[in-house]
Design an enzyme around this catalytic site. Structure first.
Site, PDB file in Angstrom:
ATOM      1  N   ASP A 189       0.826  -1.217   0.000  1.00  0.00           N
ATOM      2  CA  ASP A 189       0.000   0.000   0.000  1.00  0.00           C
ATOM      3  C   ASP A 189       0.860   1.268   0.000  1.00  0.00           C
ATOM      4  O   ASP A 189       2.005   1.252   0.456  1.00  0.00           O
ATOM      5  CB  ASP A 189      -0.916   0.013   1.238  1.00  0.00           C
ATOM      6  CG  ASP A 189      -0.117  -0.074   2.526  1.00  0.00           C
ATOM      7  OD1 ASP A 189       0.852  -0.871   2.583  1.00  0.00           O
ATOM      8  OD2 ASP A 189      -0.440   0.650   3.487  1.00  0.00           O
ATOM      9  N   GLU A 190       0.264   2.314  -0.487  1.00  0.00           N
ATOM     10  CA  GLU A 190       0.803   3.680  -0.378  1.00  0.00           C
ATOM     11  C   GLU A 190       2.308   3.780  -0.644  1.00  0.00           C
ATOM     12  O   GLU A 190       3.023   4.446   0.096  1.00  0.00           O
ATOM     13  CB  GLU A 190       0.543   4.228   1.032  1.00  0.00           C
ATOM     14  CG  GLU A 190      -0.921   4.300   1.394  1.00  0.00           C
ATOM     15  CD  GLU A 190      -1.138   4.769   2.828  1.00  0.00           C
ATOM     16  OE1 GLU A 190      -1.984   5.635   3.027  1.00  0.00           O
ATOM     17  OE2 GLU A 190      -0.464   4.259   3.747  1.00  0.00           O
TER      18      GLU A 190
END
Ligand code: NGO
Length: 528
Positions: A339-340
Site C-alpha cells: 500500500d501507499e
C-alpha cells in the site's frame, strides 16, 4: 393503624421485589431458545420451551480419544469451571452420557456436509447438551454458542451463583465466509504477547478465524529475523511518539501462533513493502539506494520510504524474511502490504510486486496484499485486500483474484465513532456502531459479488492507540458486528434486531472487563 400501614408497605415491597427478581432472571435465560441473543446470529434456531442446566456433577464427554478433541473439551471446561465453581472434567464416552452433561462428537466421515469445516449442530434437551460437527474447529465455534447461551456471569473469573440454565432446542449453524478476520497494527505502537492473546480470545468469542499482524512499518520492525538481526534490535526500538517500541522474538511469535491455533484462528503475518519500510532502511544501510541508513522515525506521515527495487540485495533480504517468517507460520497466507508506495515509481513498483509474489509462493505461501497490488500482474491464487481504491479492487477481480473486504469507510477500527471520540482518526469518515454493521461485502462494490469475496477483515491501525484499554474501546462494540457480517447470511442481518442483541452483550463485556464505547444507538441492558 400505623402497624397495618407498614405491614401493607412491606407486603407490597416484597411482591414487587419478587416480580422484579422473576423478570430479571427470566430476562437472563429465556426458555425460548429462538430468542437467545447470540452474536453472530446463528443460521437456524428452533426452541422447544424447556431448560437444560449445568449441575455440580456436570462433565464434558467427548466421543473419541483424539488430543484435539480433548483440548477443545478442556477449553470449554476451563471456561465453565471458574464461574460455576463446579469441578468439570473432560471424559470419554462412546455412547450418550447420563443426564446433566455436555457431549461433544465429531460426525463420522463428514456426514453432515451442510455444516462444512466450521459449522456445528447443537441439540439441547433437558438432560443433555449435544454438540456435533465435522471438525474440531466446528466444535470450537459451537462452544462459543454454548458460552453465550449461559448467563453472562459465566464469563467471570470468580465463583458466581447459578442457576446455569440453557433453553432447549436445536441450533444449526455455519459461516457465510471462510475468512473472518481482524488486523492489528503492532508497528505504530507495540503490543505485548499478553495483549495479543487477549485480542485473540475476543476474536474466538465471536467465531472469527484470522488475526492479521502488521509486523513492520516506518515506525517499527516487530519480529526477530535471525539472518537480519538489526531489523528487530535497531528497527524495533521505537514507535509513534517516541516510546520504546519492542519486538516479538521468534519464540514469542510462535507462542502467539500456537495460542491462536488452539482457538482455530490463523495468524497472517504482514511485512509491508516496498513502502512503509523506514524501520528496515534505518537498520541496514545496504537496503538504501543511497547506501546510507535512514534515521528511525516516530511520526505518522506516510509515503516517504521505499526499498531500493533495483538492488539485488533487496530480494535477498525479502527472501530471507519471507523464509524465516513462513517457517514459523502454519497458516496459508503471507501478506506483502504493497500500500501507499508513493515514493516508488510505478515502473519500479510493478516488477517489484511481481517478483515478491514469486518469492512468497516459492516459500509455499499464498500472497495477500493491499488492493494497490492490482496494478501489477497478479498470480493465480493471490488475494487483494480492499481498503480504499474501488478501481483497484475491480482490477484485481478482473485478474481473477479474490477480494478480502476491509473498506476503510466501514471496517477500519481506528476510525472515530463520531466527532467526540478522543482516540483514532477520521480520514475515511466517522464509523458509528450502526454504520459499521450496515453494509454487505457481497454488494459493496458494483461488479464484485459474493463469489469474488474471500471474507471480511476489520483493521485496527494504531497511530493513536497506545494500550489495551484503548484498543478495547475502539474495537468494542464494533467487533461483534464485523464477526456477524462474516458469519451470518445477509438475509439474517438487520440493524434494528441486531442492536437489541448487541445491547445484551454489555453484561458479557462487563464480566470480561472490556472497556467499550457505550454508543447511544444501542439499547444497552446493563450499565457500565
Ligand atoms: C491506511 C494506511 C495505513 C494507516 C491507516 C490508518 C492502509 C492499508 N495503509 O490503510 O498505513 O495506518 O490507513 O487508518
Amino acid at each position: 393503624m400505623i402497624n397495618k400501614k407498614s405491614n401493607f408497605a412491606t407486603t407490597a415491597f416484597l411482591i414487587v421485589t419478587m416480580l422484579l427478581v422473576q423478570v430479571t432472571s427470566s430476562a437472563r435465560t429465556t426458555s425460548d431458545l429462538s430468542k437467545a441473543a447470540i452474536i453472530p446470529r446463528p443460521v437456524s434456531i428452533t426452541g422447544t420451551g424447556g431448560y437444560f442446566a449445568l449441575k455440580a456433577h456436570t462433565n464434558i464427554y467427548i466421543r473419541g480419544e483424539s488430543d484435539e478433541l480433548k483440548q477443545v473439551g478442556q477449553y470449554l471446561a476451563d471456561k465453565l469451571k471458574l464461574s460455576t465453581g463446579y469441578s468439570i472434567d473432560v471424559k470419554t464416552a462412546a455412547t450418550t452420557p447420563g443426564s446433566g452433561n455436555i457431549y461433544l462428537t465429531l460426525s463420522e466421515n463428514n456426514s453432515n456436509p451442510g455444516l462444512g469445516d466450521e459449522g456445528y449442530e447443537l441439540i439441547i434437551n433437558k438432560d443433555l447438551a449435544m454438540l456435533s460437527a465435522n471438525t474440531t474447529a466446528g466444535l470450537f465455534r459451537g462452544i462459543q454458542t454454548i458460552r453465550q447461551l449461559l448467563p453472562a456471569k459465566i464469563e467471570m473469573a470468580s465463583k458466581q451463583k447459578g442457576p446455569w440454565r440453557i433453553a432447549t432446542g436445536t441450533i444449526t449453524d455455519y459461516p457465510a465466509y471462510s475468512y473472518r478476520g481482524t488486523a492489528l497494527d503492532v508497528a505504530r505502537h507495540f503490543f505485548s504477547v499478553e495483549d495479543v492473546k487477549r485480542l485473540i480470545e475476543f476474536l474466538a468469542c465471536y467465531k472469527m478465524n484470522v488475526l492479521h499482524l502488521h509486523l513492520s512499518d516506518d515506525q517499527g520492525w516487530r519480529i526477530e529475523i535471525k539472518s537480519w538481526p538489526e531489523l528487530a534490535k535497531h528497527g524495533g526500538n521505537t514507535q509513534v511518539g517516541g516510546g520504546k517500541g519492542g519486538y516479538y522474538t521468534q519464540e514469542q511469535y510462535s507462542e502467539i501462533v500456537n495460542y491462536a491455533k488452539k482457538r482455530y484462528i490463523t495468524i497472517v503475518p504482514e511485512i509491508d513493502m516496498p513502502g512503509h519500510t523506514n524501520a528496515a532502511l534505518a537498520s541496514y544501510a545496504e537496503l538504501n539506494c543511497s547506501g546510507k541508513a535512514t534515521e528511525l522515525y516516530t511520526g505518522i506521515e506516510v509515503g516517504f520510504s521505499s526499498l531500493c527495487t533495483k538492488l539485488e540485495i533487496t530480494y535477498k533480504f525479502i527472501d530471507d524474511v519471507v523464509r524465516e517468517l513462513s517457517a514459523l507460520t502454519p497458516g496459508p497466507y503471507f501478506h506483502i502490504g504493497g500500500d501507499e508506495s508513493h515514493s516508488t515509481k510505478r515502473e519500479d513498483y510493478i516488477p517489484f510486486i511481481n517478483k515478491v509474489q514469486d518469492i512468497v509462493m516459492a516459500h509455499g505461501k499464498k500472497v495477500l496484499g493491499w488492493d494497490d497490488i492490482a496494478i501489477s500482474s497478479l498470480k493465480p491464487g493471490v488475494v487483494a485486500q480492499h481498503w480504499s481504491n474501488v478501481k483497484n479492487a475491480s482490477m484485481a477481480v478482473g485478474q481473477g483474484a479474490k477480494i478480502l473486504m476491509s473498506p476503510a469507510k466501514k471496517a477500519y477500527l481506528d476510525m472515530q465513532y463520531d466527532k467526540s471520540t478522543k482516540l483514532g482518526l477520521h480520514w475515511a469518515g466517522y464509523i458509528e456502531v450502526d454504520s459499521a454493521y450496515i453494509w454487505d461485502p457481497a454488494n459493496y462494490i458494483p461488479g464484485i459479488g459474493k463469489e469474488n469475496v474471500l471474507g471480511i477483515e476489520a483493521a485496527l491501525w494504531t497511530e493513536t492507540i497506545t494500550n489495551m484499554k484503548e484498543m478495547e474501546y475502539m474495537i468494542f462494540p464494533r467487533l461483534p458486528g464485523y464477526a456477524e457480517i462474516g458469519w451470518t447470511p445477509s438475509s439474517g442481518r438487520n440493524w434494528s434486531e441486531y442492536k437489541v442483541r448487541l445491547g445484551k452483550q454489555a453484561e458479557r463485556f462487563k464480566a470480561m472487563g472490556i472497556n467499550y464505547y457505550p454508543s447511544v444507538l444501542v439499547p444497552w441492558e446493563a450499565t457500565k
